[in-house]
Design a protein around this motif. Structure first.
Motif, mmCIF file in Angstrom:
data_model
loop_
_atom_site.group_PDB
_atom_site.id
_atom_site.type_symbol
_atom_site.label_atom_id
_atom_site.label_comp_id
_atom_site.label_asym_id
_atom_site.label_seq_id
_atom_site.Cartn_x
_atom_site.Cartn_y
_atom_site.Cartn_z
ATOM 1 N N GLU A 19 -3.760 -2.692 -1.744
ATOM 2 C CA GLU A 19 -3.113 -1.374 -1.656
ATOM 3 C C GLU A 19 -2.597 -1.099 -0.245
ATOM 4 O O GLU A 19 -2.973 -0.151 0.435
ATOM 5 C CB GLU A 19 -4.063 -0.266 -2.127
ATOM 6 C CG GLU A 19 -4.533 -0.414 -3.575
ATOM 7 C CD GLU A 19 -3.407 -0.259 -4.599
ATOM 8 O OE1 GLU A 19 -2.234 -0.109 -4.212
ATOM 9 O OE2 GLU A 19 -3.712 -0.290 -5.805
ATOM 10 N N ARG B 183 2.597 11.494 -2.653
ATOM 11 C CA ARG B 183 3.305 10.521 -1.829
ATOM 12 C C ARG B 183 4.701 11.009 -1.465
ATOM 13 O O ARG B 183 5.187 10.771 -0.363
ATOM 14 C CB ARG B 183 3.386 9.180 -2.551
ATOM 15 C CG ARG B 183 4.126 8.098 -1.759
ATOM 16 C CD ARG B 183 4.101 6.778 -2.488
ATOM 17 N NE ARG B 183 2.754 6.243 -2.520
ATOM 18 C CZ ARG B 183 2.247 5.550 -3.542
ATOM 19 N NH1 ARG B 183 2.981 5.356 -4.607
ATOM 20 N NH2 ARG B 183 1.016 5.074 -3.486
ATOM 21 N N PHE C 228 -1.374 2.217 1.731
ATOM 22 C CA PHE C 228 -2.250 3.212 2.361
ATOM 23 C C PHE C 228 -2.202 3.126 3.890
ATOM 24 O O PHE C 228 -2.711 4.010 4.571
ATOM 25 C CB PHE C 228 -3.702 3.022 1.889
ATOM 26 C CG PHE C 228 -4.004 3.651 0.556
ATOM 27 C CD1 PHE C 228 -4.550 4.926 0.474
ATOM 28 C CD2 PHE C 228 -3.722 2.988 -0.616
ATOM 29 C CE1 PHE C 228 -4.819 5.513 -0.752
ATOM 30 C CE2 PHE C 228 -3.991 3.553 -1.846
ATOM 31 C CZ PHE C 228 -4.541 4.827 -1.923
ATOM 32 N N ARG D 186 -0.777 0.999 -10.697
ATOM 33 C CA ARG D 186 -2.209 1.057 -10.396
ATOM 34 C C ARG D 186 -3.017 0.854 -11.671
ATOM 35 O O ARG D 186 -2.620 1.243 -12.759
ATOM 36 C CB ARG D 186 -2.580 2.396 -9.748
ATOM 37 C CG ARG D 186 -1.913 2.597 -8.396
ATOM 38 C CD ARG D 186 -2.397 3.844 -7.696
ATOM 39 N NE ARG D 186 -3.751 3.683 -7.158
ATOM 40 C CZ ARG D 186 -4.393 4.603 -6.456
ATOM 41 N NH1 ARG D 186 -3.814 5.761 -6.211
ATOM 42 N NH2 ARG D 186 -5.604 4.385 -6.002
ATOM 43 N N SER E 89 1.117 -0.557 -4.964
ATOM 44 C CA SER E 89 1.393 0.156 -6.209
ATOM 45 C C SER E 89 2.655 0.988 -6.126
ATOM 46 O O SER E 89 2.858 1.894 -6.924
ATOM 47 C CB SER E 89 0.206 1.074 -6.555
ATOM 48 O OG SER E 89 -0.959 0.329 -6.728
ATOM 49 N N ASP F 106 -7.738 1.174 -0.266
ATOM 50 C CA ASP F 106 -7.929 2.420 -1.014
ATOM 51 C C ASP F 106 -9.403 2.816 -1.093
ATOM 52 O O ASP F 106 -9.733 3.869 -1.613
ATOM 53 C CB ASP F 106 -7.347 2.306 -2.427
ATOM 54 C CG ASP F 106 -7.998 1.203 -3.248
ATOM 55 O OD1 ASP F 106 -8.621 0.303 -2.651
ATOM 56 O OD2 ASP F 106 -7.870 1.242 -4.486
ATOM 57 N N ASP G 145 -0.514 10.860 -7.599
ATOM 58 C CA ASP G 145 -0.072 9.924 -6.573
ATOM 59 C C ASP G 145 1.413 10.100 -6.276
ATOM 60 O O ASP G 145 1.838 10.117 -5.116
ATOM 61 C CB ASP G 145 -0.357 8.498 -7.044
ATOM 62 C CG ASP G 145 -0.069 7.461 -5.970
ATOM 63 O OD1 ASP G 145 -0.499 7.666 -4.831
ATOM 64 O OD2 ASP G 145 0.584 6.451 -6.277
ATOM 65 N N ARG H 246 -7.165 1.768 7.781
ATOM 66 C CA ARG H 246 -5.809 2.216 7.469
ATOM 67 C C ARG H 246 -4.997 2.440 8.739
ATOM 68 O O ARG H 246 -3.782 2.544 8.692
ATOM 69 C CB ARG H 246 -5.857 3.499 6.636
ATOM 70 C CG ARG H 246 -6.510 3.317 5.274
ATOM 71 C CD ARG H 246 -6.656 4.625 4.529
ATOM 72 N NE ARG H 246 -7.506 4.474 3.354
ATOM 73 C CZ ARG H 246 -7.922 5.469 2.588
ATOM 74 N NH1 ARG H 246 -7.550 6.715 2.882
ATOM 75 N NH2 ARG H 246 -8.699 5.237 1.560
ATOM 76 N N GLU I 219 -11.625 3.232 5.362
ATOM 77 C CA GLU I 219 -10.684 4.272 5.788
ATOM 78 C C GLU I 219 -10.182 4.037 7.201
ATOM 79 O O GLU I 219 -8.999 4.225 7.496
ATOM 80 C CB GLU I 219 -11.344 5.651 5.682
ATOM 81 C CG GLU I 219 -10.400 6.795 6.011
ATOM 82 C CD GLU I 219 -11.048 8.159 5.829
ATOM 83 O OE1 GLU I 219 -10.332 9.168 5.904
ATOM 84 O OE2 GLU I 219 -12.277 8.197 5.613
#
Length: 417
Positions: free
Chosen positions: A93, A202, A96, A28, A120, A60, A198, A68, A65
């Protein structure tokens, strides 16, 4: 100020309309989004693609949002495509989005869309669930700025640029920061609040303190052989903490999947086989590594080695650490084994190079140390020593090439001298 990333743009152009999903991976903040949404988009517009046929989605961003949700995202893309002309999807990204591979595979069945995604985390390329997608993916790995890219926009001479690069690394944002404090604060902040956070979130890591210490250990040991068992023993003996070698191994994998570090295998040159134990680890960006250690450990030899390793990856080489076993007799006539190390065994197609990295080669003892490894390699591939400084390449009496770091970094084909 715009930093040209011509080598990566060329790779995207070469893959345009090839029927595969272009997957742009990398740590990232290394410039993936800028490459895709600014540099590549501009190329498309300049070459006749209408703006309304370029679909941009940054997953991201909070504004996207709802996209996603894989079904919502797929419907949105379908609704934007109003005709049968070719569309270009730039999806940032992608990790996500859950079940993103189903969305990409569905899009891939359409004849008039060319798909580009960034990610990423390497796990989405290698896990079993995306085996089908992986066969249709074309990966382009992006790195932080090479020194040549960094120097091309640096306001100062080579020596100042080199010192800054060794300390603060090559994340693009660093170039625009003026003071040392700004650079240090930026790197410390994003390491903790972006990269490490992250990885922890994750992978649902519970032992947050332990992985933080693990990162410090790896940062302190760049270029040194190590293994999870040795690290686990250190936690037990020095910190009275239980951190099993299996957990450590998993956490190292998570750091590598996030592109924070690289694991480098050791290769037995004479035996032509890999040695599983005691891998080496290098940081993708030295500024992040130095920030994690509060800029305390600035060993020039190891830092140079890390920079050379990253540069070799940027140029598309496959890189291992080399081991050369030599058997001799001691003063009593007993057969003994000596092991010499070659910093890097570098392969690309049928070509191979052996590389040593040395901060200082002025003493006879240091020259003997670097050359002994070469002398025991039973083949004729080129052998190179990269030394600190600005010297142009030359060959010694044994045919080994010695070149300065400046020449190596600023000449893309320096290994071919």
């Amino acid at each position: 100020m715009e930093i040209k990333r011509d080598a990566y743009l060329k790779q995207l152009i070469e893959r345009k309309d090839n029927g595969m999903i272009k997957v742009i991976t990398g740590i990232r903040r290394c410039g993936k989004s800028f490459l895709l949404f600014t540099i590549f988009k501009r190329y498309l517009l300049e070459n006749g693609i209408d703006a309304d046929h370029i679909i941009e989605i940054a997953l991201d961003g909070i504004e996207n949002e709802e996209l996603r949700n894989p079904k919502v995202c797929y419907r949105y893309i379908k609704d934007v495509m109003k005709d049968d002309h070719r569309y270009y999807l730039l999806l940032d990204e992608v990790q996500f989005m859950p079940r993103f591979e189903e969305v990409l595979n569905s899009l891939q069945r359409m004849n008039n869309i060319d798909v580009y995604v960034t990610g990423s985390n390497s796990k989405f390329l290698s896990s079993d669930i995306v085996t089908e997608f992986r066969g249709r993916g074309d990966e382009i790995r992006i790195y932080p700025l090479s020194f040549a890219e960094f120097y091309s926009v640096y306001d100062g001479d080579y020596d100042d640029a080199w010192n800054d690069y060794m300390i603060y690394g090559g994340l693009p944002q660093i170039v625009g920061l003026k003071s040392e404090r700004q650079k240090a604060d930026y790197l410390k902040n994003i390491f903790t609040n972006v990269y490490l956070k992250d990885v922890v979130e994750r992978n649902k890591i519970q032992c947050v303190d332990e992985i933080g210490i693990l990162v410090d250990i790896l940062a302190s040991a760049i270029g040194a052989p190590t293994n999870p068992t040795r690290i686990s023993n250190t936690f037990t003996s020095e910190r009275q903490m239980t951190y099993t070698n299996k957990t450590i191994s998993n956490h190292i994998d998570y750091l590598a999947e996030a592109f924070l570090i690289s694991k480098v295998c050791r290769y037995d040159i004479k035996g032509r086989k890999y040695i599983g134990a005691n891998l080496k680890y290098y940081f993708t960006d030295l500024g992040l590594r130095n920030a994690r250690l509060n800029f305390r450990q600035q060993e020039p030899t190891h830092i140079m080695e890390n920079i050379v390793y990253n540069e070799l990856l940027i140029r598309g080489y496959n890189v291992d650490v080399g081991i050369v076993d030599v058997f001799a007799k001691d003063n009593e006539g007993k057969r003994i084994r000596k092991q010499f190390e070659v910093d890097f065994v570098v392969n690309q197609g049928s070509q191979r190079y052996y590389i040593q990295v040395a901060y200082d080669m002025t003493s006879e003892e240091k020259q003997k140390q670097e050359f002994n490894s070469f002398r025991n390699i039973p083949d004729s591939f080129k052998k190179i020593v990269i030394v600190n400084g600005t010297g142009k390449p030359w060959r010694n009496d044994e045919g080994y090439v010695i070149m300065g770091m400046k020449y190596f970094l600023l000449n893309a084909y320096s290994l071919e001298f």
